[in-house]
Design a protein around this motif. Structure first.
Motif: not given
Length: 526
Positions: A343-360
């Motif tokens: 669950e924590l690993a997925e939470a980190m992935i979620h944060e990375m994906a959110w920031y990728d989208a924010y930068l895009k």
């Protein structure tokens, strides 16, 4: 770490440093760099002058081949690079970011770090169980409009009232650029709102919550600090939120506003002044680690020493946060593998994906992170920078993940997602509840925070010597060969206890070098 001369190198002979036996580039360690023709102990001769901290090819690198540092591909050669040549950013093609699927999830199983008992500091115990390292009156502001009035009042409080309360360390205004002219109901507006809310409740403020409002702003006091979001556990438990509203009819003129703020502040100062330090275990430390003005030595000296210290803190039961999303994005596989649960690993992935989208959305990607100073200090791109940044997290399992502005939930090592901007990262770590900050730098920066002590760690002896009254610890001794990573890690750990106890001031505290809070606002501005 290895070098091309001996296990106890000096910078008098030509020296390069590698981080892994499979690296095919090394960084020049000599102060001032090395001129063409310099010969290393390995027999390698420099074909051109290479500045300190910059990379030299250890073998011939054909066009298209992987350039490896930290045993990671930091780029591919854009043309043939001969052994002994300077390898800089203009010769490298940056690899694509690692995808966020098929990552190792909680695979790095390891024995728990052995406990580290018996270490304490002198801190301020709060009613909610948290512990402060300083005893500060913080005045929250709901909107930038009141900043000038509040600052005027704070200067008078410091001059006229604070001397009467010797056990209060400081009075600070929580100034920021938010509060009105914003889409306050947009989904992402929760980020700046909860950030300011949680900063107002930082352990160093002793539970004393005081707010200055204009009156007409979108971020009303009750929205910022609704009932139940804060508690005062003493005889004032039924007290309403303490707000000075400048547009109240009672304020006839500017000085009436100032005097109203001063009257309210004195009530808080009286209560804070009654507090005393007490011995608490090192487990009550909440440490944010960060790097800024980084250079190629950041990942060789200061950050590895911080990483060793991070492990010491986790062993002592403390809380440590590492952050800077774009600076760990290229090491996401290392992070997910260290998560204690899927669950924590997925939470980190979620944060990375959110920031990728924010930068895009902004027409940028992670490559926008590296600064001219980073490159001048030898960091070619964000991949190389990320590999040096991630080592601040040490080796402990990752037991928590926070979204921007959230409050810390657990002991141990936490990834607190933040932008890499020094000021925004520090602001968000304050919101998470840190009571002590560690900041490494290779290029040098006078960064500081008024709300918590900031321990500055230099990556190079030259910087520590030149900025002798700004840097608190010199990790350059590691590259000099006069200290090990473990030596400097222990020095930092013991320095933390002294600073947390108030026995030692940081240079930033001494000179009162304080950067403004910068709230992260991904929501629209109207």
């Amino acid at each position: 770490m290895s070098d091309a001369t001996s296990t106890t190198p000096t910078t008098s002979a030509p020296l390069y440093i590698t981080m892994h036996p499979h690296d095919n580039v090394g960084i020049v360690a000599n102060q001032g760099g090395l001129r063409a023709g310099a010969v290393f102990a390995s027999g390698l001769m420099l074909k051109e002058t290479v500045p300190q901290g910059h990379k030299v090819a250890l073998v011939d690198l054909p066009a298209g081949s992987a350039v490896r540092r930290y045993n990671v591909t930091i780029g591919r050669a854009l043309k043939d690079i001969a052994a002994g040549s300077w390898v800089h950013e203009r010769l490298l093609e940056m690899p694509d970011a690692r995808g966020l699927d098929n990552l190792p999830i909680s695979t790095a199983k390891r024995e728990p770090l052995p406990p580290l008992a018996g270490y304490t500091f002198e801190g301020y115990r709060n009613a909610d169980g948290s512990v402060g390292t300083r005893n500060i009156l913080a005045i929250t502001q709901t909107v930038q409009c009141v900043a000038g009035v509040t600052d005027f009042a704070v200067q008078r409080i410091k001059a006229e009232l604070l001397p009467k309360y010797p056990h209060v360390d400081d009075v600070v205004a929580l100034e920021h650029g938010y509060g009105c002219g914003v889409a306050i109901d947009a989904p992402d507006a929760i980020v700046p709102v909860r950030t300011l809310r949680n900063i107002s409740l930082n352990p160093n403020f002793g539970g004393e919550v005081m707010v200055v409002s204009l009156g007409c702003e979108k971020l009303q006091p009750e929205r910022l600090l609704p009932p139940g979001s804060f508690s005062i556990v003493d005889e004032r438990s039924d007290a309403a939120l303490d707000v000075v509203c400048l547009q109240d009819d009672a304020h006839v003129g500017f000085m009436a506003m100032v005097e109203s703020i001063m009257r309210q502040a004195e009530q808080h100062l009286q209560r804070l002044n009654a507090r005393r330090r007490e011995t608490v275990p090192a487990s009550e430390l909440v440490v944010g680690v960060q790097c800024g003005g980084s250079d190629a030595f950041s990942g060789v000296t200061a950050n590895p020493a911080v990483g060793f210290c991070t492990d010491l803190l986790v062993r002592a039961g403390a809380s440590v946060m590492f952050s800077e999303t774009t600076e760990v994005r290229d090491a996401i596989d290392q992070l997910t593998s260290r998560a204690t649960t899927p669950e924590l690993a997925e939470a980190m992935i979620h944060e990375m994906a959110w920031y990728d989208a924010y930068l895009k959305r902004g027409g940028a990607d992670r490559s926008a992170n590296t600064t001219p100073g980073n490159k001048k200090g030898g960091l070619s791109n964000i991949v190389e920078k990320a590999m040096g940044s991630i080592v601040k997290s040490g080796t402990a399992p990752i037991s928590g993940v926070l979204s921007p502005g959230e409050k810390l939930k657990t002991k141990g090592l936490t990834f607190a997602a933040t932008p890499a901007s020094d000021f925004i990262c520090g602001t968000l770590q304050l919101a998470a509840g840190m009571n002590l900050h560690v900041f490494t730098t290779g290029r040098g920066t006078p960064y500081g925070l008024a709300q918590v002590p900031v321990i500055k760690v230099a990556t190079r002896t030259e910087l520590a010597t030149r900025w002798h009254d700004l840097m608190d610890l010199n990790a350059g001794t590691i590259a000099d060969g006069t200290a090990s990573i473990e030596d400097v890690g222990w020095q930092l750990f013991k320095l933390m206890l002294d600073v947390a106890s108030g026995r030692q001031q940081t240079w930033a505290e001494k000179w009162k070098l304080h950067n403004s809070l910068v709230l992260f606002n991904p929501a629209p501005v109207t």
